[in-house]
Design a protein around this motif. Structure first.
Motif, PDB file in Angstrom:
ATOM      1  N   TYR A 114       0.833  -1.208   0.000  1.00 17.69           N
ATOM      2  CA  TYR A 114       0.000   0.000   0.000  1.00 17.69           C
ATOM      3  C   TYR A 114       0.867   1.257   0.000  1.00 17.69           C
ATOM      4  CZ  TYR A 114      -3.380   3.500   1.539  1.00 17.69           C
ATOM      5  OH  TYR A 114      -4.163   4.634   1.634  1.00 17.69           O
ATOM      6  N   LEU A 115       1.855   1.294   0.891  1.00 12.28           N
ATOM      7  CA  LEU A 115       2.749   2.450   0.969  1.00 12.28           C
ATOM      8  C   LEU A 115       3.599   2.587  -0.286  1.00 12.28           C
ATOM      9  CD1 LEU A 115       4.089   2.410   4.643  1.00 12.28           C
ATOM     10  CD2 LEU A 115       2.426   3.976   3.623  1.00 12.28           C
ATOM     11  N   THR A 116       4.055   1.454  -0.797  1.00 11.31           N
ATOM     12  CA  THR A 116       4.907   1.468  -1.984  1.00 11.31           C
ATOM     13  C   THR A 116       4.176   2.076  -3.177  1.00 11.31           C
ATOM     14  OG1 THR A 116       6.195  -0.432  -1.247  1.00 11.31           O
ATOM     15  CG2 THR A 116       6.193   0.023  -3.608  1.00 11.31           C
ATOM     16  N   ALA A 117       2.898   1.783  -3.303  1.00 11.20           N
ATOM     17  CA  ALA A 117       2.110   2.336  -4.414  1.00 11.20           C
ATOM     18  C   ALA A 117       2.109   3.857  -4.377  1.00 11.20           C
ATOM     19  CB  ALA A 117       0.675   1.806  -4.357  1.00 11.20           C
ATOM     20  N   LYS A 118       2.237   4.423  -3.195  1.00 11.60           N
ATOM     21  CA  LYS A 118       2.220   5.878  -3.038  1.00 11.60           C
ATOM     22  C   LYS A 118       3.608   6.499  -3.201  1.00 11.60           C
ATOM     23  CE  LYS A 118      -2.120   5.528  -1.804  1.00 11.60           C
ATOM     24  NZ  LYS A 118      -3.214   5.952  -2.716  1.00 11.60           N
ATOM     25  N   ARG A 119       4.671   5.663  -3.037  1.00 11.11           N
ATOM     26  CA  ARG A 119       6.017   6.218  -2.947  1.00 11.11           C
ATOM     27  C   ARG A 119       7.005   5.696  -3.990  1.00 11.11           C
ATOM     28  NH1 ARG A 119       6.586   5.361   3.645  1.00 11.11           N
ATOM     29  NH2 ARG A 119       4.952   6.862   4.251  1.00 11.11           N
ATOM     30  N   ILE A 120       6.651   4.674  -4.712  1.00 10.90           N
ATOM     31  CA  ILE A 120       7.617   4.028  -5.602  1.00 10.90           C
ATOM     32  C   ILE A 120       8.044   4.951  -6.746  1.00 10.90           C
ATOM     33  CG2 ILE A 120       5.887   2.961  -7.125  1.00 10.90           C
ATOM     34  CD1 ILE A 120       7.723   0.431  -7.078  1.00 10.90           C
ATOM     35  N   SER A 121       9.327   4.854  -7.106  1.00 11.60           N
ATOM     36  CA  SER A 121       9.870   5.686  -8.182  1.00 11.60           C
ATOM     37  C   SER A 121       9.794   4.950  -9.516  1.00 11.60           C
ATOM     38  CB  SER A 121      11.331   6.035  -7.881  1.00 11.60           C
ATOM     39  OG  SER A 121      12.148   4.873  -7.944  1.00 11.60           O
ATOM     40  N   SER A 160       8.859   0.945  -0.145  1.00 12.07           N
ATOM     41  CA  SER A 160       7.880   1.574   0.749  1.00 12.07           C
ATOM     42  C   SER A 160       8.499   2.774   1.464  1.00 12.07           C
ATOM     43  CB  SER A 160       7.380   0.563   1.794  1.00 12.07           C
ATOM     44  OG  SER A 160       8.395   0.279   2.754  1.00 12.07           O
ATOM     45  N   GLY A 161       9.843   2.802   1.484  1.00 10.83           N
ATOM     46  CA  GLY A 161      10.522   3.902   2.152  1.00 10.83           C
ATOM     47  C   GLY A 161      10.587   3.752   3.651  1.00 10.83           C
ATOM     48  N   ASN A 162      10.182   2.586   4.152  1.00 15.23           N
ATOM     49  CA  ASN A 162      10.171   2.326   5.586  1.00 15.23           C
ATOM     50  C   ASN A 162      11.100   1.151   5.886  1.00 15.23           C
ATOM     51  OD1 ASN A 162       9.441   1.304   8.220  1.00 15.23           O
ATOM     52  ND2 ASN A 162       7.559   2.500   8.096  1.00 15.23           N
ATOM     53  N   ASP A 163      12.203   1.427   6.556  1.00 15.86           N
ATOM     54  CA  ASP A 163      13.195   0.390   6.830  1.00 15.86           C
ATOM     55  C   ASP A 163      12.633  -0.759   7.648  1.00 15.86           C
ATOM     56  OD1 ASP A 163      15.032   1.895   5.470  1.00 15.86           O
ATOM     57  OD2 ASP A 163      15.975   2.742   7.259  1.00 15.86           O
ATOM     58  N   TYR A 164      11.641  -0.471   8.485  1.00 15.39           N
ATOM     59  CA  TYR A 164      11.075  -1.528   9.320  1.00 15.39           C
ATOM     60  C   TYR A 164      10.340  -2.571   8.476  1.00 15.39           C
ATOM     61  CZ  TYR A 164      12.225   1.286  13.410  1.00 15.39           C
ATOM     62  OH  TYR A 164      12.900   1.988  14.370  1.00 15.39           O
ATOM     63  N   GLY A 207      -0.347   3.741  -8.867  1.00 13.35           N
ATOM     64  CA  GLY A 207      -0.430   4.429  -7.584  1.00 13.35           C
ATOM     65  C   GLY A 207      -1.655   4.026  -6.787  1.00 13.35           C
ATOM     66  N   ASP A 208      -2.181   2.833  -7.098  1.00 18.42           N
ATOM     67  CA  ASP A 208      -3.394   2.333  -6.459  1.00 18.42           C
ATOM     68  C   ASP A 208      -3.017   1.545  -5.200  1.00 18.42           C
ATOM     69  OD1 ASP A 208      -5.791   1.222  -5.726  1.00 18.42           O
ATOM     70  OD2 ASP A 208      -6.135   0.142  -7.610  1.00 18.42           O
ATOM     71  N   GLY A 209      -2.998   2.232  -4.071  1.00 22.19           N
ATOM     72  CA  GLY A 209      -2.608   1.590  -2.824  1.00 22.19           C
ATOM     73  C   GLY A 209      -3.509   0.439  -2.431  1.00 22.19           C
ATOM     74  N   ASN A 210      -4.818   0.657  -2.505  1.00 22.31           N
ATOM     75  CA  ASN A 210      -5.758  -0.399  -2.124  1.00 22.31           C
ATOM     76  C   ASN A 210      -5.663  -1.587  -3.081  1.00 22.31           C
ATOM     77  OD1 ASN A 210      -6.886   0.878   0.160  1.00 22.31           O
ATOM     78  ND2 ASN A 210      -8.229   2.113  -1.137  1.00 22.31           N
ATOM     79  N   GLY A 211      -5.483  -1.296  -4.368  1.00 21.97           N
ATOM     80  CA  GLY A 211      -5.352  -2.372  -5.343  1.00 21.97           C
ATOM     81  C   GLY A 211      -4.089  -3.184  -5.103  1.00 21.97           C
ATOM     82  N   ALA A 212      -2.988  -2.505  -4.786  1.00 16.27           N
ATOM     83  CA  ALA A 212      -1.724  -3.191  -4.513  1.00 16.27           C
ATOM     84  C   ALA A 212      -1.852  -4.032  -3.250  1.00 16.27           C
ATOM     85  CB  ALA A 212      -0.600  -2.181  -4.364  1.00 16.27           C
ATOM     86  N   LYS A 213      -2.500  -3.486  -2.247  1.00 16.26           N
ATOM     87  CA  LYS A 213      -2.702  -4.211  -0.988  1.00 16.26           C
ATOM     88  C   LYS A 213      -3.529  -5.468  -1.219  1.00 16.26           C
ATOM     89  CE  LYS A 213      -4.502  -3.470   3.701  1.00 16.26           C
ATOM     90  NZ  LYS A 213      -5.069  -2.457   4.640  1.00 16.26           N
ATOM     91  N   GLU A 214      -4.596  -5.332  -2.001  1.00 15.04           N
ATOM     92  CA  GLU A 214      -5.470  -6.480  -2.288  1.00 15.04           C
ATOM     93  C   GLU A 214      -4.746  -7.535  -3.120  1.00 15.04           C
ATOM     94  OE1 GLU A 214      -9.738  -7.440  -4.536  1.00 15.04           O
ATOM     95  OE2 GLU A 214      -9.162  -5.374  -4.076  1.00 15.04           O
ATOM     96  N   ALA A 215      -3.990  -7.093  -4.116  1.00 19.76           N
ATOM     97  CA  ALA A 215      -3.256  -8.039  -4.970  1.00 19.76           C
ATOM     98  C   ALA A 215      -2.209  -8.800  -4.168  1.00 19.76           C
ATOM     99  CB  ALA A 215      -2.589  -7.282  -6.116  1.00 19.76           C
ATOM    100  N   MET A 216      -1.531  -8.113  -3.262  1.00 20.06           N
ATOM    101  CA  MET A 216      -0.532  -8.770  -2.432  1.00 20.06           C
ATOM    102  C   MET A 216      -1.186  -9.768  -1.483  1.00 20.06           C
ATOM    103  SD  MET A 216       2.699  -9.111  -1.672  1.00 20.06           S
ATOM    104  CE  MET A 216       3.700  -7.644  -2.034  1.00 20.06           C
TER     105      MET A 216
END
Length: 237
Positions: A114-121, A160-164, A207-216
């Motif tokens: 979800y986060l990656t969809a918003k931040r990926i380059s 996702s830009g989040n190391d955790y 950039g579809d966060g919900n779609g990426a989350k659902e697909a994953m």
């Protein structure tokens, strides 16, 4: 309060854990030569004796092989070739714990997607596309295919830009890769993986966060069922 008991841990154990993780996550591919004992000792800032003990443990687990001669050295063995003999019973015996790992994965990776969809380059999207396309090439071996799958999922977590998230997914893959290495490898498997990964990539690109989350999430659920059928059901029969 709950405290963990203190346990003495040898330096070689720390080295073993890191090298084993690198091999399981395909940082070192099959037939790739490991650095020399002297080089590893320098990397870990440890004695050659500690490195030698760790390598001996890896050899005992069937992960590496020491070869002598002009082209000798320590080489990584193909995990997927011997995985049926080495890990099927281990996975079945630890299935309850494996289910907990999958529960954890079903929370972590969809949220990371979800986060990656918003931040990926754009460069990161092209990297993911490259992994998918390479997995469909005619000369893509089983080991390379498994390596590309690991890289695909780790790269999504990193984007996702989040190391955790990245650290969590790396730990998750270390736990589940032995089970994934038990899965069959054929054209149908490659095509199914391609379709699932492309569906996820399309959502990330849009950039579809919900779609990426659902697909994953769907991808993870299907993987659990496939591993269960392969390891538990087939094993019982």
């Amino acid at each position: 309060m709950q405290f963990e008991k203190v346990s003495a841990k040898k330096v070689s154990d720390f080295i073993l854990e890191q090298l084993e993780e690198a091999i399981i996550l395909k940082d070192f591919l099959a037939e790739e030569q490991l650095p020399t004992e002297r080089e590893l000792a320098a990397v870990f800032k440890a004695s050659r004796l500690a490195v030698r003990e760790a390598l001996s443990e890896l050899e005992g687990k069937g992960l590496i092989e020491k070869r002598i001669g002009a082209k000798g050295g320590t080489f990584v063995l193909p995990l997927t070739i011997n995985s049926h003999q080495r890990t099927r019973e281990e996975v079945r015996g630890g299935w309850d714990d494996m289910l907990k790992v999958f529960e954890y994965r079903s929370i972590i990776e969809p949220e990371a997607a979800y986060l990656t969809a918003k931040r990926i380059s754009t460069a990161e999207l092209e990297l993911l596309r490259g992994f998918i396309e390479t997995s469909m090439e005619e000369d893509c071996t089983r080991e390379i295919f498994r390596s590309l799958d690991v890289k695909f999922h780790l790269s999504i977590a990193k984007a996702s830009g989040n190391d955790y998230f990245e650290k969590a997914v790396r730990k998750i893959r270390t736990k589940i890769n032995p089970a994934l290495d038990l899965m069959p490898y054929n054209e149908n498997v490659r095509r199914t993986s391609y379709d699932k990964h492309m569906l996820l990539l399309d959502a990330l690109h849009a950039g579809d966060g919900n779609g990426a989350k659902e697909a994953m999430q769907q991808h993870i659920d299907e993987t659990v069922h496939a591993i269960y059928a392969r390891v538990v059901v087939e094993g019982d029969s």
